[in-house]
Structure formats: C-alpha cells, structure tokens
Design an enzyme around this catalytic site. Structure first.
Site, short mmCIF file in Angstrom:
data_model
loop_
_atom_site.label_atom_id
_atom_site.label_comp_id
_atom_site.label_asym_id
_atom_site.label_seq_id
_atom_site.Cartn_x
_atom_site.Cartn_y
_atom_site.Cartn_z
N GLY A 46 81.16 57.14 14.03
CA GLY A 46 81.26 57.01 12.58
C GLY A 46 81.53 58.39 12.01
CD GLU A 47 82.23 62.24 8.68
OE1 GLU A 47 81.66 63.35 8.84
OE2 GLU A 47 83.39 62.02 9.05
CB SER A 48 78.72 63.54 12.80
OG SER A 48 79.61 64.56 12.38
CB CYS A 77 82.70 59.07 18.55
SG CYS A 77 84.06 59.88 17.70
NE ARG A 103 82.33 68.22 12.13
CZ ARG A 103 81.72 67.22 11.49
NH1 ARG A 103 80.48 66.92 11.77
NH2 ARG A 103 82.35 66.53 10.55
CB ILE A 131 88.92 57.18 16.34
CG1 ILE A 131 89.53 55.94 17.01
CG2 ILE A 131 89.23 57.22 14.84
CD1 ILE A 131 88.92 54.63 16.54
NE ARG A 132 88.06 62.59 11.25
CZ ARG A 132 87.02 62.47 10.45
NH1 ARG A 132 86.74 61.32 9.87
NH2 ARG A 132 86.23 63.48 10.21
CG HIS A 167 84.99 55.08 18.97
ND1 HIS A 167 84.01 54.91 18.03
CD2 HIS A 167 85.68 56.19 18.60
CE1 HIS A 167 84.09 55.87 17.12
NE2 HIS A 167 85.10 56.65 17.45
CD GLU A 169 82.20 52.01 19.36
OE1 GLU A 169 82.64 52.55 18.33
OE2 GLU A 169 81.99 52.66 20.41
#
Length: 185
Positions: A46-48, A77, A103, A131-132, A167, A169
C-alpha cells in the site's frame, strides 16, 4: 492458525483472501489489543507513509514492535519498508528486521511490471508483481537472501521475519504465503 493483516490501508482484502486460500484464518487488525489473538502478522502493500501515520495515530507502534520481536511478521512491498531496521533517507518505523530498505527503487507507478522469480525454498517460477516497489539495499548479519532480481535483493528472511518487494497477494500462486504460514507454526 490465525494470521492477522494490518488493516489500516493497502491491499488488505487481497492478503486476507490469500491467507484463507492457504487454509488459515485471516483476522483484520485495526488495534493494538487485537495483536494478542494472532499467531503471525502480515504488513500489506500500500502506501507506507499513510500506514505509518495511521500506526502513530492509533498508538500501535509499541505493540507492533513488541509483536515483531518475538512472533512471525511478513512485510510485502510497503510492509517491507515498515519492517526494515533502516530506511534510506528517513527514520525506521517498526524497525525489527535487519535490512535497509530503499523506497520506490524500481520506479514510479507507470514502471510497474511482473516477472518470474526464483525464491529459495519456495518457487522456481514465482509470478512477482512489482508496483512502485522498494528493494532491500542491504542486509545485516544472519539475514538470508531468498530472491534477487538483476542483482537487487527483493525477498529476505531474518529469523521469524520475512519481507518481499513485490505483491504476492496479486497472484494465484500462494507458495510464498504458505511459506510464511509454515513460519507461524
């Protein structure tokens, strides 16, 4: 087996489905007291930065750090960034895994990709979705490197802690999730 998923932000539902596909019970974790009822914890992608802020806002950091000292935790991630003992350019968060995270090491969202990976003890052809994605810039003593991509570390294990840059998942390959659930046993 009861596996918690930190349910503050990110790919919570996808991780819950992957855990359940492996035959374990998945518990969304939103408070520090809920950690007492689980055998292992998954820190989702997600967004850390958003997750870190929500962890602080909910006063969960001390409980998450204590949990990670003795029980299995898997950071995927953004979860890798939260779990790392060092993060380049910023302060560590949960900080229990003896790795340094970098990051967005594989570029911005537009640079997302999928590639097969060999993950030691898990799979010879894992469909890794980046993803990123962060990478593991370095590992400390005792950390086992499980997968690399073009020389960059993308999956590692430190005792009862596991982290990957990608990821798992988002695929139908549950071998890495099964590996983590075995760690919880």
């Amino acid at each position: 087996m009861k596996i918690g998923v930190l349910a503050l932000q990110g790919a919570v539902t996808e991780h819950i489905k992957a855990i359940e596909a492996c035959g374990s019970e998945a518990i969304p974790i939103k408070t520090a007291t809920q950690l007492q009822s689980i055998d292992g914890l998954l820190l989702p992608g997600g967004e850390s930065t958003a997750m870190r802020r929500l962890i602080y806002y909910g006063n969960m950091l001390p409980a998450l750090q204590a949990f990670a000292e003795s029980k299995p935790v898997f950071g995927t991630c953004a979860g890798l960034i939260l779990l790392a003992s060092s993060v380049e350019g910023e302060e560590a968060h949960i900080g229990q895994m003896n790795i340094t995270a970098r990051r967005n090491a594989f570029g911005r969202q537009i640079h997302s990709f999928e590639t097969p990976l060999v993950i030691k003890g898990v799979s010879d052809n894992f469909p890794a979705v980046f993803i990123r994605a962060p990478k593991i810039a370095s590992v400390g003593e005792g950390v086992e490197i499980l997968a690399t991509l073009d020389g960059d570390i993308v999956c590692a294990r430190d005792r009862h802690l596991l982290a990957c840059s990608f990821h798992p998942e988002l695929t139908k390959d549950y071998s890495l999730m099964s590996y983590f659930i075995e760690m919880c046993k």
